[in-house]
Design a protein around this motif. Sequence first.
Motif, PDB file in Angstrom:
ATOM      1  N   SER A   2       0.818  -1.216   0.000  1.00 21.22           N
ATOM      2  CA  SER A   2       0.000   0.000   0.000  1.00 21.22           C
ATOM      3  C   SER A   2       0.846   1.257   0.000  1.00 21.22           C
ATOM      4  O   SER A   2       0.325   2.354  -0.001  1.00 21.22           O
ATOM      5  N   PHE A   4       3.150   2.150   2.384  1.00 23.16           N
ATOM      6  CA  PHE A   4       3.629   2.587   3.702  1.00 23.16           C
ATOM      7  C   PHE A   4       4.695   1.590   4.168  1.00 23.16           C
ATOM      8  O   PHE A   4       4.376   0.431   4.418  1.00 23.16           O
ATOM      9  N   GLY A  49      -6.509  -0.590   8.924  1.00 26.13           N
ATOM     10  CA  GLY A  49      -5.240  -0.005   8.472  1.00 26.13           C
ATOM     11  C   GLY A  49      -4.205  -0.135   9.569  1.00 26.13           C
ATOM     12  O   GLY A  49      -3.518   0.811   9.926  1.00 26.13           O
ATOM     13  N   ALA A  50      -4.096  -1.363  10.101  1.00 28.14           N
ATOM     14  CA  ALA A  50      -3.335  -1.589  11.347  1.00 28.14           C
ATOM     15  C   ALA A  50      -1.838  -1.432  11.188  1.00 28.14           C
ATOM     16  O   ALA A  50      -1.127  -1.222  12.173  1.00 28.14           O
ATOM     17  N   GLY A  51      -1.315  -1.544   9.953  1.00 32.34           N
ATOM     18  CA  GLY A  51       0.133  -1.462   9.762  1.00 32.34           C
ATOM     19  C   GLY A  51       0.837  -2.538  10.570  1.00 32.34           C
ATOM     20  O   GLY A  51       0.447  -3.711  10.563  1.00 32.34           O
ATOM     21  N   SER A  54       0.579  -0.388  15.504  1.00 36.33           N
ATOM     22  CA  SER A  54       0.835   0.786  16.340  1.00 36.33           C
ATOM     23  C   SER A  54      -0.284   1.031  17.364  1.00 36.33           C
ATOM     24  O   SER A  54      -0.015   1.386  18.522  1.00 36.33           O
ATOM     25  N   ASP A  73      -5.362  -5.014   7.236  1.00 41.44           N
ATOM     26  CA  ASP A  73      -4.549  -4.153   6.385  1.00 41.44           C
ATOM     27  C   ASP A  73      -4.440  -4.804   5.008  1.00 41.44           C
ATOM     28  O   ASP A  73      -4.504  -6.023   4.882  1.00 41.44           O
ATOM     29  N   LEU A  74      -4.268  -3.949   4.007  1.00 41.56           N
ATOM     30  CA  LEU A  74      -4.080  -4.454   2.647  1.00 41.56           C
ATOM     31  C   LEU A  74      -2.691  -5.040   2.454  1.00 41.56           C
ATOM     32  O   LEU A  74      -2.473  -5.897   1.607  1.00 41.56           O
ATOM     33  N   LEU A  78       3.196  -5.735   6.224  1.00 41.95           N
ATOM     34  CA  LEU A  78       2.998  -5.010   7.483  1.00 41.95           C
ATOM     35  C   LEU A  78       2.318  -5.919   8.507  1.00 41.95           C
ATOM     36  O   LEU A  78       2.696  -5.950   9.688  1.00 41.95           O
ATOM     37  N   ALA A  97      -6.900  -7.496   3.859  1.00 45.32           N
ATOM     38  CA  ALA A  97      -8.145  -7.160   3.166  1.00 45.32           C
ATOM     39  C   ALA A  97      -8.131  -5.697   2.756  1.00 45.32           C
ATOM     40  O   ALA A  97      -7.462  -4.867   3.375  1.00 45.32           O
ATOM     41  N   ASP A  98      -8.901  -5.423   1.709  1.00 48.17           N
ATOM     42  CA  ASP A  98      -9.050  -4.049   1.235  1.00 48.17           C
ATOM     43  C   ASP A  98     -10.208  -3.412   1.993  1.00 48.17           C
ATOM     44  O   ASP A  98     -11.356  -3.874   1.899  1.00 48.17           O
ATOM     45  N   LEU A  99      -9.918  -2.348   2.725  1.00 50.33           N
ATOM     46  CA  LEU A  99     -10.947  -1.703   3.552  1.00 50.33           C
ATOM     47  C   LEU A  99     -12.118  -1.201   2.719  1.00 50.33           C
ATOM     48  O   LEU A  99     -13.223  -1.038   3.249  1.00 50.33           O
ATOM     49  N   SER A 116      -5.479   4.322  13.471  1.00 42.73           N
ATOM     50  CA  SER A 116      -4.508   5.385  13.742  1.00 42.73           C
ATOM     51  C   SER A 116      -3.969   5.865  12.413  1.00 42.73           C
ATOM     52  O   SER A 116      -3.552   5.049  11.581  1.00 42.73           O
ATOM     53  N   ALA A 117      -3.968   7.175  12.240  1.00 42.48           N
ATOM     54  CA  ALA A 117      -3.400   7.784  11.029  1.00 42.48           C
ATOM     55  C   ALA A 117      -4.017   7.203   9.768  1.00 42.48           C
ATOM     56  O   ALA A 117      -3.324   6.931   8.791  1.00 42.48           O
ATOM     57  N   PHE A 177      -9.442   5.185  -1.947  1.00 41.58           N
ATOM     58  CA  PHE A 177     -10.790   5.180  -1.360  1.00 41.58           C
ATOM     59  C   PHE A 177     -11.729   6.142  -2.096  1.00 41.58           C
ATOM     60  O   PHE A 177     -12.836   6.380  -1.654  1.00 41.58           O
TER      61      PHE A 177
HETATM   62  C1  LIG Z   1      -0.559   5.852   7.656  1.00 38.86           C
HETATM   63  S1  LIG Z   1      -0.557   4.129   7.732  1.00 38.86           S
HETATM   64  C2  LIG Z   1      -1.012   3.863   9.432  1.00 38.86           C
HETATM   65  C3  LIG Z   1      -0.633   2.499   9.941  1.00 38.86           C
HETATM   66  C4  LIG Z   1      -0.869   2.278  11.434  1.00 38.86           C
HETATM   67  N1  LIG Z   1      -2.253   2.447  11.783  1.00 38.86           N
HETATM   68  C5  LIG Z   1       0.013   3.207  12.241  1.00 38.86           C
HETATM   69  O1  LIG Z   1      -0.512   4.116  12.902  1.00 38.86           O
HETATM   70  O2  LIG Z   1       1.232   3.021  12.220  1.00 38.86           O
HETATM   71  C6  LIG Z   1      -2.048   3.667   6.877  1.00 38.86           C
HETATM   72  C7  LIG Z   1      -2.284   2.167   6.829  1.00 38.86           C
HETATM   73  O3  LIG Z   1      -3.477   1.916   6.077  1.00 38.86           O
HETATM   74  C8  LIG Z   1      -3.254   0.808   5.228  1.00 38.86           C
HETATM   75  N2  LIG Z   1      -4.155   0.936   4.069  1.00 38.86           N
HETATM   76  C9  LIG Z   1      -4.189   1.935   3.157  1.00 38.86           C
HETATM   77  N3  LIG Z   1      -5.151   1.723   2.250  1.00 38.86           N
HETATM   78  C10 LIG Z   1      -5.736   0.543   2.601  1.00 38.86           C
HETATM   79  C11 LIG Z   1      -6.814  -0.227   2.052  1.00 38.86           C
HETATM   80  N4  LIG Z   1      -7.474   0.157   0.961  1.00 38.86           N
HETATM   81  N5  LIG Z   1      -7.164  -1.358   2.687  1.00 38.86           N
HETATM   82  C12 LIG Z   1      -6.499  -1.778   3.799  1.00 38.86           C
HETATM   83  N6  LIG Z   1      -5.488  -1.086   4.360  1.00 38.86           N
HETATM   84  C13 LIG Z   1      -5.110   0.049   3.761  1.00 38.86           C
HETATM   85  C14 LIG Z   1      -1.798   0.900   4.851  1.00 38.86           C
HETATM   86  O4  LIG Z   1      -1.269  -0.332   4.414  1.00 38.86           O
HETATM   87  C15 LIG Z   1      -1.170   1.381   6.156  1.00 38.86           C
HETATM   88  O5  LIG Z   1      -0.802   0.315   6.979  1.00 38.86           O
END
Ligand SMILES: C[S@@+](CC[C@H](N)C(=O)[O-])C[C@H]1O[C@@H](n2cnc3c(N)ncnc32)[C@H](O)[C@@H]1O
Length: 267
Positions: A2, A4, A49-51, A54, A73-74, A78, A97-99, A116-117, A177
């Motif tokens: 994705s 990140f 979007g757990a990454g 965090s 998370d996609l 991560l 999974a894709d959110l 988060s974020a 999105f």
């Molecule tokens: C800014 S990062 C934040 C990660 C984590 N929550 C943190 O605070 O460190 C955004 C997260 O959203 C995930 N993400 C972005 N688009 C996504 C999607 N369509 N489906 C699932 N996850 C997605 C990314 O892979 C990334 O891990």
Amino acid sequence: MSGFSIAWLDLREGADFAARDKTLATQALAWLGQASDSVSPDRIIVDLGAGTGSTLRALTNLGANNIVWRLVDLDGKLLDEALRRHGKQHLIEDYQADLTIIQELPLTGAHIVSASALFDLVSAAFIDGLVDRLDARKTAVYAALNYDGSTTWSPAHPLDKKVLDAFNQDQHRDKGFGPALGPDCTAYLQKALENKGYKVTLQPSPWQLTAKDQALLTELIQGIYAAVGEGYGLNSGELNDWKHFRLAAIAEGTCTLGHWDLLALPR
Ligand SMILES: C[S@@+](CC[C@H](N)C(=O)[O-])C[C@H]1O[C@@H](n2cnc3c(N)ncnc32)[C@H](O)[C@@H]1O
């Protein structure tokens, strides 16, 4: 994938931990403590979007325990890293999974949906669809570190305002999105949840960066420079001056970059 990296998420985590509003996070945990019952004793948090985990780390530091963490998370890399770091100590269910496929998100039995974020990346349509699903089961929401469009530098530079305006426009770029809400996300999420009858509380959670955050500041400045370089009418020479000034000022300067945390509890 994705976009990140583990390195970027690690780099920002210290500033995120310091910025996260502890009162709101503690309220979320207190609500969780009284939400489980003898019929469904497991307390389940679904982190979108757990990454690398965090939110799990932050809430664990604030006393969360005996939680089933559903990390979504996609990006499989991560999630693998989250499992590597926490799979032995925590009960983790990982979902690659894709959110945006909202109907398939693993929300069944969830007490809190956290993020988060994340919400500054998403669109209004995503929030509408997600809130409809959450409201159907009256699931609580804890969404931390949503960018609010404010960035204040010290010492100041004459181009700061133009760069910030361009950066905030760029925040609306589609991140998968649909058109991103960027700095408008907290107000939009708040209204969507209040319209469903949730009690919503907001607290500011700004990054407050100084010379000790040199590596993060360097990446932030480079990231802003790259984001606004084309399409926003900034003079490239002036923009280069801005970048060199900002990088040189890290040693004695500060940067405050605004975020908000949101807690929405069903009534
Ligand atoms: C800014 S990062 C934040 C990660 C984590 N929550 C943190 O605070 O460190 C955004 C997260 O959203 C995930 N993400 C972005 N688009 C996504 C999607 N369509 N489906 C699932 N996850 C997605 C990314 O892979 C990334 O891990």
